[in-house]
Design a protein around this motif. Sequence first.
Motif, PDB file in Angstrom:
ATOM      1  N   SER A  48      -9.049  39.446  21.637  1.00  0.00           N
ATOM      2  CA  SER A  48     -10.362  38.692  22.240  1.00  0.00           C
ATOM      3  C   SER A  48     -11.427  39.198  21.475  1.00  0.00           C
ATOM      4  CB  SER A  48     -10.722  38.955  23.616  1.00  0.00           C
ATOM      5  OG  SER A  48     -11.068  40.267  23.938  1.00  0.00           O
ATOM      6  N   ASP A  51     -12.400  36.989  18.176  1.00  0.00           N
ATOM      7  CA  ASP A  51     -13.221  35.863  18.575  1.00  0.00           C
ATOM      8  C   ASP A  51     -14.455  36.134  18.791  1.00  0.00           C
ATOM      9  OD1 ASP A  51     -11.168  34.038  18.420  1.00  0.00           O
ATOM     10  OD2 ASP A  51     -10.429  34.263  20.637  1.00  0.00           O
ATOM     11  N   THR A  55     -17.839  35.027  16.775  1.00  0.00           N
ATOM     12  CA  THR A  55     -18.953  34.608  17.597  1.00  0.00           C
ATOM     13  C   THR A  55     -20.389  35.170  17.153  1.00  0.00           C
ATOM     14  OG1 THR A  55     -17.615  33.902  19.412  1.00  0.00           O
ATOM     15  CG2 THR A  55     -20.212  34.046  19.720  1.00  0.00           C
TER      16      THR A  55
END
Length: 318
Positions: A48, A51, A55
């Motif tokens: 995670s 990502d 972002t």
Amino acid sequence: MPNVSEKKLKLLYLAQMLLQKTDEQHAVTLPQMLEELEAHGIQAERKSLYDDLETLRHFGFPIETRKTRNFEYYLKEHRFSAGELALLADAVRQAPFLSQRKAGMLVKKLSTLGSQYQAEELLKAASGEQPEKQLVPEESAQSPQLTTEELLNWAMERDVQVIFQTPVWKLTSNGTVRKGSKMMTVSPWQVRRQEGVSKLLAFDSETKQIKLFSIGEISQVQLLSQPREGERFLPNQEKLLLEFPQELLTQIIAHFGETLAVEPVGKGKLRAAVKTAVDPSFYAWLFTFGNDVRLVGPKKVAEQFRERAKALAKSYKS
């Protein structure tokens, strides 16, 4: 699974960590990020974090990656550089209208605009201590004067792999595409110039395939210590004969370079001997000319192209 508020907090804590604990001389690893999040009561998975970092990049954080023993992440620049903060701090300390106490308070606030390491150096300077000299890791100390192509050539000379950032397109949940970026580890083998564009022929360690990358779109190149691999997957170089109208000579030269052996063959046509890798990118280039450029020889390569053309035509039969 974390709830929505925890997901938002995770991004904020990661942003805070990058701002406070990283700069060009200091970086953090994924395990360190996980440890920091756990200290704030947030459980996260390693996957995670990729990502989350993407972002933050999309939002505007100049996050870069380098490879030492592990992959490390850091902010390439802060709102103010260390030099700019030092300049501002000097101006504050020398302001005649500020008391020593007030100047010290302002310098302390200024120190929060950089990383904690920059803050320490700034406060040491403010107290009259001699700042310690920073040692730049070897992998990040490559000369900023070298271009991307020069770094890639350097890697090929040293016979080592590289890691770099390259653009990728991603499909979003609402059906649109968004441009992102990806760090890739490859073995560089050749720099080509096609239509005036420099491209890197490299072996992708993840997919185990030979790929072409536009050098103009590559950034953050870092040399690794691992030796190159994938040489056996490289396409063979072949000597080819191409026949084409004289008006296409400029385009042929743009693709293969100026060192062509060209001769007229009558009726306004030319024949050129070229040496190139016979791979999908060559066939794709040849297809763009339709009947205007003919692959005359060698016979086996012309036959391979003919079979590809047949297969393409067959796929469009109704």
